[in-house]
Design an enzyme around this catalytic site. Structure first.
Site, PDB file in Angstrom:
ATOM      1  N   SER A 140      -1.168   0.658   1.423  1.00 37.03           N
ATOM      2  CA  SER A 140      -2.412   0.662   1.094  1.00 37.03           C
ATOM      3  C   SER A 140      -2.351  -1.080   0.472  1.00 37.03           C
ATOM      4  O   SER A 140      -1.489  -1.363   0.501  1.00 37.03           O
ATOM      5  CB  SER A 140      -2.780   0.375  -0.232  1.00 37.03           C
ATOM      6  OG  SER A 140      -4.090   0.377  -0.771  1.00 37.03           O
ATOM      7  N   TYR A 153      -0.501   3.718  -8.632  1.00 38.60           N
ATOM      8  CA  TYR A 153      -0.471   4.154  -7.249  1.00 38.60           C
ATOM      9  C   TYR A 153      -0.074   2.785  -6.438  1.00 38.60           C
ATOM     10  O   TYR A 153       0.123   2.657  -5.526  1.00 38.60           O
ATOM     11  CB  TYR A 153      -2.339   3.531  -6.757  1.00 38.60           C
ATOM     12  CG  TYR A 153      -2.631   4.610  -5.143  1.00 38.60           C
ATOM     13  CD1 TYR A 153      -2.251   5.001  -4.640  1.00 38.60           C
ATOM     14  CD2 TYR A 153      -3.554   2.745  -4.917  1.00 38.60           C
ATOM     15  CE1 TYR A 153      -2.820   5.036  -3.041  1.00 38.60           C
ATOM     16  CE2 TYR A 153      -3.568   3.067  -3.492  1.00 38.60           C
ATOM     17  CZ  TYR A 153      -3.194   4.243  -2.452  1.00 38.60           C
ATOM     18  OH  TYR A 153      -3.794   4.203  -1.258  1.00 38.60           O
TER      19      TYR A 153
HETATM   20  N1  LIG Z   1      -8.705   6.242   1.908  1.00 36.81           N
HETATM   21  C1  LIG Z   1      -8.434   4.964   2.014  1.00 36.81           C
HETATM   22  O1  LIG Z   1      -9.425   4.275   1.274  1.00 36.81           O
HETATM   23  C2  LIG Z   1      -7.284   4.406   1.642  1.00 36.81           C
HETATM   24  C3  LIG Z   1      -6.094   3.683   1.244  1.00 36.81           C
HETATM   25  C4  LIG Z   1      -4.582   3.147   1.801  1.00 36.81           C
HETATM   26  C5  LIG Z   1      -4.489   4.069   1.923  1.00 36.81           C
HETATM   27  N2  LIG Z   1      -4.924   5.056   1.941  1.00 36.81           N
HETATM   28  C6  LIG Z   1      -3.496   6.076   1.937  1.00 36.81           C
HETATM   29  O2  LIG Z   1      -3.867   7.121   2.823  1.00 36.81           O
HETATM   30  C7  LIG Z   1      -2.813   8.303   3.316  1.00 36.81           C
HETATM   31  C8  LIG Z   1      -3.672   8.933   3.273  1.00 36.81           C
HETATM   32  O3  LIG Z   1      -5.126   9.210   3.008  1.00 36.81           O
HETATM   33  P1  LIG Z   1      -6.137   9.435   3.193  1.00 36.81           P
HETATM   34  O4  LIG Z   1      -6.901   8.102   2.837  1.00 36.81           O
HETATM   35  O5  LIG Z   1      -6.266   9.892   5.205  1.00 36.81           O
HETATM   36  O6  LIG Z   1      -6.732  10.927   2.283  1.00 36.81           O
HETATM   37  P2  LIG Z   1      -6.873  12.547   2.924  1.00 36.81           P
HETATM   38  O7  LIG Z   1      -6.703  12.943   1.230  1.00 36.81           O
HETATM   39  O8  LIG Z   1      -8.194  12.641   3.079  1.00 36.81           O
HETATM   40  O9  LIG Z   1      -5.262  12.646   3.173  1.00 36.81           O
HETATM   41  C9  LIG Z   1      -4.089  12.630   2.375  1.00 36.81           C
HETATM   42  C10 LIG Z   1      -3.615  13.652   2.772  1.00 36.81           C
HETATM   43  O10 LIG Z   1      -1.517  14.014   1.625  1.00 36.81           O
HETATM   44  C11 LIG Z   1      -1.486  15.130   2.244  1.00 36.81           C
HETATM   45  N3  LIG Z   1      -0.705  14.915   0.469  1.00 36.81           N
HETATM   46  C12 LIG Z   1      -1.076  14.648  -0.516  1.00 36.81           C
HETATM   47  N4  LIG Z   1       0.128  15.592  -1.301  1.00 36.81           N
HETATM   48  C13 LIG Z   1       0.642  15.595  -0.489  1.00 36.81           C
HETATM   49  C14 LIG Z   1       1.923  16.194  -0.615  1.00 36.81           C
HETATM   50  N5  LIG Z   1       2.633  16.195  -2.025  1.00 36.81           N
HETATM   51  N6  LIG Z   1       3.054  16.733   0.692  1.00 36.81           N
HETATM   52  C15 LIG Z   1       1.837  17.057   1.840  1.00 36.81           C
HETATM   53  N7  LIG Z   1       1.055  16.629   1.973  1.00 36.81           N
HETATM   54  C16 LIG Z   1      -0.078  16.522   1.058  1.00 36.81           C
HETATM   55  C17 LIG Z   1      -3.224  16.112   1.674  1.00 36.81           C
HETATM   56  O11 LIG Z   1      -3.246  17.192   1.312  1.00 36.81           O
HETATM   57  C18 LIG Z   1      -4.059  15.313   2.360  1.00 36.81           C
HETATM   58  O12 LIG Z   1      -3.936  16.028   3.672  1.00 36.81           O
HETATM   59  C19 LIG Z   1      -1.930   7.872   1.892  1.00 36.81           C
HETATM   60  O13 LIG Z   1      -0.985   7.363   1.735  1.00 36.81           O
HETATM   61  C20 LIG Z   1      -3.486   6.737   1.511  1.00 36.81           C
HETATM   62  O14 LIG Z   1      -2.746   5.983  -0.131  1.00 36.81           O
HETATM   63  C21 LIG Z   1      -5.774   5.025   1.556  1.00 36.81           C
END
Ligand SMILES: NC(=O)c1ccc[n+]([C@@H]2O[C@H](COP(=O)([O-])OP(=O)(O)OC[C@H]3O[C@@H](n4cnc5c(N)ncnc54)[C@H](O)[C@@H]3O)[C@@H](O)[C@H]2O)c1
Length: 263
Positions: A140, A153
């Site tokens: 991120s 985070y």
């Molecule tokens: N959405 C944003 O704006 C954003 C920005 C920067 C980084 N990210 C990163 O992107 C990645 C994906 O997140 P996203 O935004 O698609 O959100 P999301 O919540 O849609 O997806 C995250 C997924 O991780 C899974 N997860 C969480 N804890 C878990 C565990 N202990 N074991 C297995 N699975 C687990 C959730 O069930 C979910 O399917 C994350 O690492 C997040 O930090 C997202």
């Protein structure tokens, strides 16, 4: 080390049932890869796997044994693994004073230890491939832009970024390439999933109060950037040009601190 073709490659995407993971899994499948997605809820996992044409394996990335059995099962069922996407993550944003020790542990267990577990279980398979392998770590911009609300985070993502950068060096001569995905705002379930942090309650701060004023990207556009990054052998993939200024300003401040060291 660039990927010329995804045909015949086996990829694993953790947290692949929604958001960035699901979009990237679908793109890898479109490119011809066999993809295993992980999730924790078996019903959601099966339904998303069927929807996009992936294989689903139930996994909790906070549990080393769960990730090891994921790796064992992938090898048993598909014979190899070429691309590992450590993507599962949680993103609670709240002031440090509001986050409890349990919240910090929850975030680190998922965002940092989840990546450690993925690397420990999959790197031996990646380096044993004759053509090497690829790791994608979903980080991120919070790893590099330390805004209020991102203490847990940002720390977890900075730790995972450092880890990935070290692995990239240690495994460079073992034919393993690490791509650091550094997104800003993407339309996913991250905000609603953040409400499962241990101390979350009705009085908790609102996530929206801590989100930067940036356009929210479609996860499919982020997936396309990652595919291009893998094709080009990129070290980093960013999603928002607007985050370049603050990241460069921080680097500049650090650089200026060196000018103040007396000769
Ligand atoms: N959405 C944003 O704006 C954003 C920005 C920067 C980084 N990210 C990163 O992107 C990645 C994906 O997140 P996203 O935004 O698609 O959100 P999301 O919540 O849609 O997806 C995250 C997924 O991780 C899974 N997860 C969480 N804890 C878990 C565990 N202990 N074991 C297995 N699975 C687990 C959730 O069930 C979910 O399917 C994350 O690492 C997040 O930090 C997202």
């Amino acid at each position: 080390m660039a990927i010329e073709s995804f045909q015949g490659k086996v990829a694993v995407v953790t947290g692949g049932t929604s958001g960035i993971g699901k979009a990237l899994a679908a793109s890898l499948i479109d490119e011809g890869a066999t993809v295993v997605i992980t999730g924790r809820n078996p019903e959601t996992l099966n339904s998303v796997a069927a929807e996009i044409g992936a294989h689903g394996i139930q996994t909790d990335v906070t549990d080393a044994q769960s990730v090891q059995s994921l790796a064992d099962q992938v090898i048993a069922e598909h014979g190899r693994v070429d691309i590992v996407v450590n993507n599962a993550g949680v993103g609670p944003l709240a002031p440090f004073s509001e986050l409890t020790l349990e919240d910090f542990k929850w975030v680190m267990d998922t965002n940092f230890w989840g990546v450690v577990h993925g690397l420990k279980s999959f790197l031996p398979h990646l380096e044993s491939n004759s053509g090497g392998g690829h790791v994608v770590n979903t980080l991120s911009v919070a790893a590099l832009m330390h805004a209020p609300g991102t203490s847990a985070y940002g720390a977890s993502k900075a730790a995972a970024l450092a880890l990935g950068e070290v692995i990239a060096k240690e495994y460079a001569d073992k034919n393993v390439k690490v791509l650091n995905l550094v997104p800003a705002l993407v339309e996913t379930r991250i905000n609603e999933n953040a409400t499962s942090r241990p101390s979350h309650g009705p009085e908790s701060s609102k996530m929206e109060d801590f989100l930067p004023p940036l356009p929210v990207k479609d996860p499919r556009d982020v997936a396309a950037l990652v595919i291009t990054g893998l094709r080009e052998g990129a070290d980093y993939v960013f999603t928002h040009p607007q985050t370049r200024g603050p990241i460069e300003a921080r680097a500049q401040k650090i650089s200026e601190a060196f000018d103040r060291i007396p000769e």
